[in-house]
Motif scaffolding. Sequence first.
Motif, short mmCIF file in Angstrom:
data_model
loop_
_atom_site.label_atom_id
_atom_site.label_comp_id
_atom_site.label_asym_id
_atom_site.label_seq_id
_atom_site.Cartn_x
_atom_site.Cartn_y
_atom_site.Cartn_z
N THR A 91 0.85 -1.19 0.00
CA THR A 91 0.00 0.00 0.00
C THR A 91 0.89 1.24 0.00
O THR A 91 2.10 1.16 0.23
N VAL A 144 -14.55 -5.07 -4.47
CA VAL A 144 -13.62 -5.58 -3.47
C VAL A 144 -14.36 -6.04 -2.21
O VAL A 144 -13.95 -7.01 -1.55
N ALA A 145 -15.47 -5.39 -1.88
CA ALA A 145 -16.23 -5.78 -0.68
C ALA A 145 -16.76 -7.21 -0.80
O ALA A 145 -16.81 -7.96 0.18
N ARG A 183 -13.87 -9.52 -0.15
CA ARG A 183 -13.51 -9.51 1.26
C ARG A 183 -14.43 -10.42 2.06
O ARG A 183 -13.99 -11.09 3.02
N HIS A 217 -7.29 -8.68 5.11
CA HIS A 217 -7.11 -7.23 4.99
C HIS A 217 -7.55 -6.77 3.60
O HIS A 217 -7.51 -7.54 2.63
N THR A 218 -7.94 -5.50 3.52
CA THR A 218 -8.23 -4.86 2.24
C THR A 218 -7.20 -3.76 2.02
O THR A 218 -6.91 -2.98 2.94
N ASP A 247 -8.60 -0.23 -0.94
CA ASP A 247 -9.93 -0.48 -1.51
C ASP A 247 -9.87 -1.04 -2.92
O ASP A 247 -10.79 -0.85 -3.72
N CYS A 292 -7.51 -7.59 -1.91
CA CYS A 292 -7.52 -8.17 -0.56
C CYS A 292 -6.33 -9.12 -0.40
O CYS A 292 -5.81 -9.65 -1.38
N TRP A 340 -11.36 -12.15 -10.76
CA TRP A 340 -10.24 -11.94 -9.84
C TRP A 340 -9.30 -13.14 -9.96
O TRP A 340 -9.67 -14.19 -10.49
N TYR A 358 -2.95 -13.49 -1.84
CA TYR A 358 -3.51 -12.28 -2.42
C TYR A 358 -4.69 -12.63 -3.31
O TYR A 358 -4.66 -13.62 -4.05
#
Length: 281
Positions: free
Chosen positions: A72, A120-121, A124, A140-141, A144, A147, A173, A183
């Motif tokens: 990140t 992404v939600a 997750r 973890h995300t 945004d 994940c 994905w 990942y």
Amino acid sequence: MSGPVLVSTDLDRTLIFSPRATELLGGGLPRSVVEVHEGRVISEMADVVRDGLAELARFPAAVTVVPTTTRTVRQLQRIDLPFTPRFSIAASGGVVLEHGRVDEAWSRDTAARLARCAPVAEVRVVLDGLVEAGVVLRAHTAEDMFCYGIVDPARFGPEEVERLTAQMLPRSWRVAHQGTKVYALPDALHKAHAIAHVRDRLAAEAGDVPALLAAGDTWLDAEMLELADRGWVPAGSEISRSGPPPWPRVTLTASAGHAAAAEIVAAWHEAVLGAGEQARS
């Protein structure tokens, strides 16, 4: 040097190494701490690599070194690099920084591509279910955009990767398993996309397409290495364990660990003088 050069490089286990990675890979050299988090040493860089990068960044010509990582932005900014990069690429290509600021035009392009994949939600939720089932330790995300989960390598193997991949494929994905991390990334998210964007920016300024030199250690670097005019993969890396690099312009280093990083930076110094011609041949 007869033309501009863009050096795009992964960081973790390519140029910098945790103490544990140094122990596993060998290739130890005199080194300095470049990252500390919560009082713990996270990453070190060999002194010869640090000096070589600093010298490369001072080249009296159009040489642009771009750190290119899955980290990140916050994780990237923790690293004490020996130079101040104009461009940096974080979040596996999802974020481009210029002088430390987010390239908003690139962010809009990235958002448009990500819209073609599942949100992404939704992904997750899948990882959180694996946490509840005890398959993944923590989820973890990142930014945004993608994940990742922390796993026990002894308990998370090929079968778990296959099952998770089966859930990710219909969502557009993909899955990458690296040691203690797994990942989940959208198909639209690749380092190579961001590198091409930076390369276009530099070409517009210089009136010439920069030669691309690249280095990386995992399959998350694959598209970047394939795009490169010349590339390097460290011995002992995830890619090297599958055999010789499958790209004709990519070289496997003779050494592993910090010694591989030193070998790569030395090769960049040697290549820079003639790399501009290679991009046009």
